[in-house]
Design a protein around this motif. Structure first.
Motif, PDB file in Angstrom:
ATOM      1  N   UNK A  13       0.686  -1.222   0.015  1.00 50.31           N
ATOM      2  CA  UNK A  13      -0.005  -0.068   0.076  1.00 50.31           C
ATOM      3  C   UNK A  13       0.960   1.272  -0.082  1.00 50.31           C
ATOM      4  N   UNK A  14       1.858   1.282   0.772  1.00 57.54           N
ATOM      5  CA  UNK A  14       2.696   2.420   0.820  1.00 57.54           C
ATOM      6  C   UNK A  14       3.775   2.650  -0.142  1.00 57.54           C
ATOM      7  N   UNK A  15       3.973   3.719  -0.935  1.00 57.82           N
ATOM      8  CA  UNK A  15       5.048   3.666  -1.916  1.00 57.82           C
ATOM      9  C   UNK A  15       6.236   4.102  -1.255  1.00 57.82           C
ATOM     10  N   UNK A  16       7.262   3.297  -1.594  1.00 51.85           N
ATOM     11  CA  UNK A  16       8.630   3.589  -0.872  1.00 51.85           C
ATOM     12  C   UNK A  16       9.547   4.136  -1.821  1.00 51.85           C
ATOM     13  N   UNK A  17       9.298   4.285  -3.326  1.00 54.81           N
ATOM     14  CA  UNK A  17      10.342   4.880  -4.110  1.00 54.81           C
ATOM     15  C   UNK A  17       9.835   5.907  -4.924  1.00 54.81           C
ATOM     16  N   UNK A  18      10.752   6.744  -5.126  1.00 58.21           N
ATOM     17  CA  UNK A  18      10.070   7.931  -6.047  1.00 58.21           C
ATOM     18  C   UNK A  18       9.616   7.640  -7.551  1.00 58.21           C
ATOM     19  N   UNK A  47      -3.329   4.487  -1.467  1.00 51.16           N
ATOM     20  CA  UNK A  47      -2.441   5.348  -0.592  1.00 51.16           C
ATOM     21  C   UNK A  47      -3.094   6.669   0.084  1.00 51.16           C
ATOM     22  N   UNK A  48      -3.370   7.441  -1.075  1.00 51.43           N
ATOM     23  CA  UNK A  48      -3.928   8.849  -0.680  1.00 51.43           C
ATOM     24  C   UNK A  48      -5.308   8.535  -0.073  1.00 51.43           C
ATOM     25  N   UNK A  49      -6.238   7.591  -0.480  1.00 51.58           N
ATOM     26  CA  UNK A  49      -7.565   7.473   0.068  1.00 51.58           C
ATOM     27  C   UNK A  49      -7.376   7.148   1.662  1.00 51.58           C
ATOM     28  N   UNK A  50      -6.351   6.251   1.914  1.00 53.79           N
ATOM     29  CA  UNK A  50      -6.472   5.598   3.387  1.00 53.79           C
ATOM     30  C   UNK A  50      -5.456   6.660   4.214  1.00 53.79           C
ATOM     31  N   UNK A  51      -4.483   7.365   3.583  1.00 53.52           N
ATOM     32  CA  UNK A  51      -3.919   8.128   4.547  1.00 53.52           C
ATOM     33  C   UNK A  51      -3.981   9.644   4.361  1.00 53.52           C
TER      34      UNK A  51
END
Ligand code: MTE
Ligand code: MO
Length: 602
Positions: free
Chosen positions: A229-234, A271-275
């Motif tokens: 769910x969480x992006x970790x790279x640009x 990600x945007x919806x959740x966080x």
């Protein structure tokens, strides 16, 4: 008119235990009033009446439709053209250098766990159920004041979006008059002036939304699924652009769904919806609390002001609804059966085609529909039960979160609102009219009940006791706000004078005026709230004697509470141990008649 009203009894009961109407009578009355609809005056919500302000003109939002359609077609054409260009769609082009989806081989070599765990299936489904209730109740709340503003002042014709016409200017038009009717198919529970009931559903399900969200986030991190769910790279950003171009050119991925991993655009939007979006929904909701904003003066400024927060709260709803629409469209377009098998049963797309997921999903949707039908019915048949359940839960949570904060926000003369929506019915009694005719010379405020020193005070007595000016923000339960300057007697000075006994826990404020459905308007406040420095018996507004519509000769200001607790045209105050023996026993006119919550602090 006075005659006609007298026969209806007095809901505040003048102190008579259980006096006036019983709960069932009030429930009937509420239903009649809430269903009342005079076409034109109290219009029913109509999609054709949604107007957005552009400069000084109000334009139908439907003009956006051709723009969206033409824009959409243009985007598809541009994307198709781009994909035809080697540098974008070609073998060594942008879309292959920045893949929309991670390669399966890579993921497998990293040893990622695939699949959708049971907790994820459960919280995902529950969240949909909860959101439907929250959003529908939210629409009903909006219908009680169907205008959205950007300034803290809610000046008519300055709203940026409205769901009914301009405010009629040929008569006194109260904020209550301005409410529109919703169909129970749209709003929860439908009708007009059902904001009290809508708020019970809204907050009950808000609490579930937060709990469900907490469970989801804890398990997402505990299980390692956060990496999905969480992006970790640009590289997520160029990859998402690549997705966008490919999707726009209508070449959709198939069967990868969300079972193994998300593509870059999915990951970013989920990600945007959740966080981002969900926390924003909660934070902007809290920004509508007078207890919050009038204590933590910085809080509403995060969003600009409380009305921007309210507008954002609405826009967050729009984002949720649009997201849900697009989400379902994508689920359907990229392999409906396979995707639903994954998200309802944790069955991999590779495991072959069957309709189990669709069936389960259909059952879930059916449950949500049936629950909504039941909830609307329950709202109208067991209104008091719903209110009591909510008071015992939501009421306690609100007390826990907000009760200990004394209001302290003060504004400057420049901040004073040019327009202050009025609410309530100006008293029709002869008694008040005579007092008004005599410039309130003969007015006497009676203070009785559990006090050592009961008093009767003229306006001059009140003015001689003590004095305080304050410029504060008023928040109506309907959503509008206004800043006004109030001058009057600090309530603590009255407490010092009358000396409530140790038994006294509440003060009941009774009005000369009637409530919307007849019977005396009243409300009660806790001793704690009344001792706050900003609790005031006001006789002046904006440096002038209190105008009739705003409560002459005397009205209440208790700045950590909503507008309906600010009793106007005050006739008498009684200190009591328990408010349950007065009126219908819920603590105030709106609590009795409109099923408002217990000391709502949002
Ligand atoms: N007597 C009486 N007081 C009342 C009301 C009412 O209907 N009757 N309405 C309340 C509500 S809902 C609000 S928002 C405020 C509005 O105060 P204003 O008219 O000064 O804006 O008054 C409160 N006090
Ligand atoms: Mo209000």
């Amino acid at each position: 008119m006075t005659q006609g009203r007298e026969g209806r009894g007095n809901s505040a009961g003048g102190g008579a235990p259980g006096g006036g109407k019983d709960s069932a009578e009030l429930e009937d009355e509420f239903h009649n009033v809430a269903l009342l609809r005079e076409e034109g005056v109290h219009p029913r919500m109509s999609l054709t009446r949604i107007h957005v302000r552009i400069g000084r003109r109000f334009v139908s939002v439907w003009w956006a439709l051709p723009a969206v359609l033409i824009g959409g077609i243009a985007v598809v054409i541009v994307a198709k053209v781009l994909m035809g260009i080697g540098a974008v769609g070609g073998a060594g082009g942008f879309t292959s250098a920045h893949p929309c989806e991670p390669s399966m081989a890579e993921l497998q070599s990293e040893g990622r766990r695939f699949g959708i765990p049971a907790w994820s299936i459960a919280t995902h489904a529950l969240n949909f159920f909860i959101m439907v209730m929250v959003v529908r109740a939210g629409w009903q709340i909006l219908a009680d004041h169907p205008r959205l503003y950007l300034k803290i002042h809610c000046t008519p014709d300055k709203e940026w979006l409205r769901f009914r016409g301009a405010m009629p200017k040929n008569r006194v038009w109260t904020a209550k008059d301005d409410a529109i009717t919703l169909s129970p198919m749209v709003g929860m529970p439908g009708g007009r002036h059902t904001i009290g009931v809508a708020r019970h559903w809204h907050f009950l399900f808000d609490i579930l939304f937060v709990l469900n969200g907490i469970v989801f986030i804890i398990l997402t991190f505990a299980s390692g699924h956060w990496r999905k769910l969480v992006p970790t790279e640009w590289s997520i950003f160029p990859n998402a652009v690549s997705c966008l171009v490919q999707y726009s050119s209508l070449s959709l991925p198939h069967e990868l769904g969300g079972y193994y991993t998300y593509d870059a655009l999915q990951q970013l939007s989920y990600f945007a919806i959740v966080f981002i979006v969900a926390p924003l929904a909660i934070l902007t909701g809290i920004a509508m609390s007078p207890a919050m904003d009038n204590h933590f003066t910085w809080y509403q400024k995060i969003f600009g002001n409380r009305q921007i927060a309210r507008s954002l709260h609405f826009l967050v709803m729009v984002v949720f609804v649009v997201f849900y629409g697009v989400h379902m469209l994508m689920v359907a377009a990229t392999g409906f059966a396979e995707n639903l098998n994954a998200i309802t049963l944790d069955v991999a797309p590779a495991d072959g085609f069957n309709l189990n997921g669709i069936a389960l999903w259909g059952l879930a949707i059916l449950f949500v529909i049936l629950f909504n039908v039941w909830a609307v019915r329950f709202s109208w048949t067991h209104t008091r039960v719903l209110q009591r359940i909510s008071n015992a839960t939501v009421g306690k949570v609100m007390d826990l979160l907000f009760d200990k904060y004394a209001p302290k926000a003060e504004y400057t003369e420049e901040d004073i609102s040019p327009f202050f929506w009025p609410n309530g019915l100006v008293p029709v009694s002869e008694e008040w009219h005579d007092l008004h005719g005599g410039g309130f010379e003969d007015y006497r405020l009676t203070v009785t009940g559990l006090v050592d020193n009961p008093v009767e005070l003229s306006l001059d007595d009140i003015k001689a006791l003590a004095h305080r000016d304050q410029i504060t923000m008023h928040n109506c339960i309907q959503g509008w706000s206004a800043i006004g300057k109030w001058s009057g007697l600090p309530f603590s000075a009255l407490i010092d004078l009358v000396r409530p006994t140790s038994e006294a826990r509440w003060a009941i404020f009774r009005s000369f005026g009637e409530g919307g459905e007849g019977g005396q308007y009243y409300d009660s406040h806790s001793m704690v709230d009344l001792k706050h420095p900003q609790s005031l018996l006001a006789y002046e507004m904006n440096n002038e004697p209190l105008p009739v519509v705003h409560g002459a000769p005397l009205r209440l200001r208790v700045e950590n509470q909503l507008g309906f607790k600010q009793v106007k045209w005050i006739k008498e105050i009684e200190f009591v141990h328990d408010f349950r023996q007065y009126g219908a026993g819920l603590g105030g006119y709106n609590e009795d008649h409109e099923f408002y919550g217990y000391r709502d602090e949002i």
